[in-house]
Motif scaffolding. Sequence first.
Motif, mmCIF file in Angstrom:
data_model
loop_
_atom_site.group_PDB
_atom_site.id
_atom_site.type_symbol
_atom_site.label_atom_id
_atom_site.label_comp_id
_atom_site.label_asym_id
_atom_site.label_seq_id
_atom_site.Cartn_x
_atom_site.Cartn_y
_atom_site.Cartn_z
ATOM 1 N N CYS A 1 0.835 -1.197 0.000
ATOM 2 C CA CYS A 1 0.000 0.000 0.000
ATOM 3 C C CYS A 1 0.870 1.247 0.000
ATOM 4 N N LEU A 2 0.494 2.192 -0.848
ATOM 5 C CA LEU A 2 1.099 3.514 -0.845
ATOM 6 C C LEU A 2 -0.007 4.520 -0.571
ATOM 7 N N TYR A 3 0.302 5.525 0.208
ATOM 8 C CA TYR A 3 -0.665 6.553 0.569
ATOM 9 C C TYR A 3 -0.304 7.816 -0.195
ATOM 10 N N VAL A 4 -1.223 8.253 -1.057
ATOM 11 C CA VAL A 4 -0.946 9.332 -2.008
ATOM 12 C C VAL A 4 -1.946 10.473 -1.824
ATOM 13 N N ARG B 1 -4.316 9.529 0.900
ATOM 14 C CA ARG B 1 -3.785 9.828 2.235
ATOM 15 C C ARG B 1 -4.915 10.393 3.100
ATOM 16 N N GLY B 2 -5.102 9.831 4.288
ATOM 17 C CA GLY B 2 -6.152 10.260 5.201
ATOM 18 C C GLY B 2 -7.509 9.642 4.904
ATOM 19 N N GLY B 3 -7.627 8.879 3.819
ATOM 20 C CA GLY B 3 -8.919 8.324 3.417
ATOM 21 C C GLY B 3 -9.275 6.992 4.036
ATOM 22 N N THR B 4 -8.385 6.448 4.868
ATOM 23 C CA THR B 4 -8.653 5.140 5.475
ATOM 24 C C THR B 4 -8.516 5.199 6.996
ATOM 25 N N GLN B 5 -8.865 6.344 7.566
ATOM 26 C CA GLN B 5 -8.692 6.512 9.011
ATOM 27 C C GLN B 5 -9.922 6.118 9.818
ATOM 28 N N THR B 6 -10.931 5.590 9.144
ATOM 29 C CA THR B 6 -12.091 5.040 9.848
ATOM 30 C C THR B 6 -12.289 3.606 9.391
ATOM 31 N N PHE C 1 -14.836 -5.768 9.349
ATOM 32 C CA PHE C 1 -14.427 -4.419 8.944
ATOM 33 C C PHE C 1 -12.926 -4.379 8.705
ATOM 34 N N ILE C 2 -12.517 -3.454 7.848
ATOM 35 C CA ILE C 2 -11.101 -3.193 7.641
ATOM 36 C C ILE C 2 -10.713 -2.129 8.661
ATOM 37 N N PRO C 3 -9.760 -2.428 9.557
ATOM 38 C CA PRO C 3 -9.375 -1.454 10.573
ATOM 39 C C PRO C 3 -8.736 -0.204 9.945
ATOM 40 N N PRO C 4 -8.808 0.923 10.643
ATOM 41 C CA PRO C 4 -8.191 2.155 10.150
ATOM 42 C C PRO C 4 -6.677 2.001 9.969
ATOM 43 N N HIS C 5 -6.147 2.658 8.954
ATOM 44 C CA HIS C 5 -4.708 2.694 8.708
ATOM 45 C C HIS C 5 -4.401 3.888 7.820
ATOM 46 N N ASP C 6 -3.155 4.329 7.829
ATOM 47 C CA ASP C 6 -2.735 5.467 7.022
ATOM 48 C C ASP C 6 -1.217 5.588 7.137
ATOM 49 N N ALA C 7 -0.622 6.417 6.317
ATOM 50 C CA ALA C 7 0.814 6.689 6.407
ATOM 51 C C ALA C 7 1.068 8.098 5.915
ATOM 52 N N SER C 8 2.128 8.680 6.418
ATOM 53 C CA SER C 8 2.555 9.984 5.937
ATOM 54 C C SER C 8 4.078 9.988 5.913
#
Length: 138
Positions: free
Chosen positions: A12-15, A56-61, A69-76
């Motif tokens: 996964c890449l967070y863009v 980026r920020g779109g998977t924090q819920t 459910f898919i748990p929240p995750h993100d990267a910066s």
Amino acid sequence: MPPKTDGVLETCLYVDDVPRARAFYERLFGFPVMFEEPRICTLDAGPGKVLILFRRGGTQTAIPVGGGFIPPHDASGPQHVAFAIPADSYDGWKAHLAAEGVLVESEVAWPRGGRSIYFYDPDGLMVELATPGIWDNY
């Protein structure tokens, strides 16, 4: 001993801009799109390999799926992904990157004999193309 795994399935890449990132990876690598919506795009990165581009920020819920459910995750910050390439395609990749206007940041000749080409994607994420010989198992 733990049960056996079959390797890494998803990277996964967070863009910041999913359509822009999709266009880059689709154009540069020829990865076909498998699924796309505003916050995510999945690309077929080869047999049994999926490259996921998340906004980026779109998977924090949590996201409900199939009774779970898919748990929240993100990267910066800086991220890195490496794609395996055959040794005999190294020069072809250098030519392809140049033809696509992609600036090579660095090239490394590894002690075990492998070589790597490093460059940035449109979000400033580090992409590596690596030939066999950079790791004991590759």
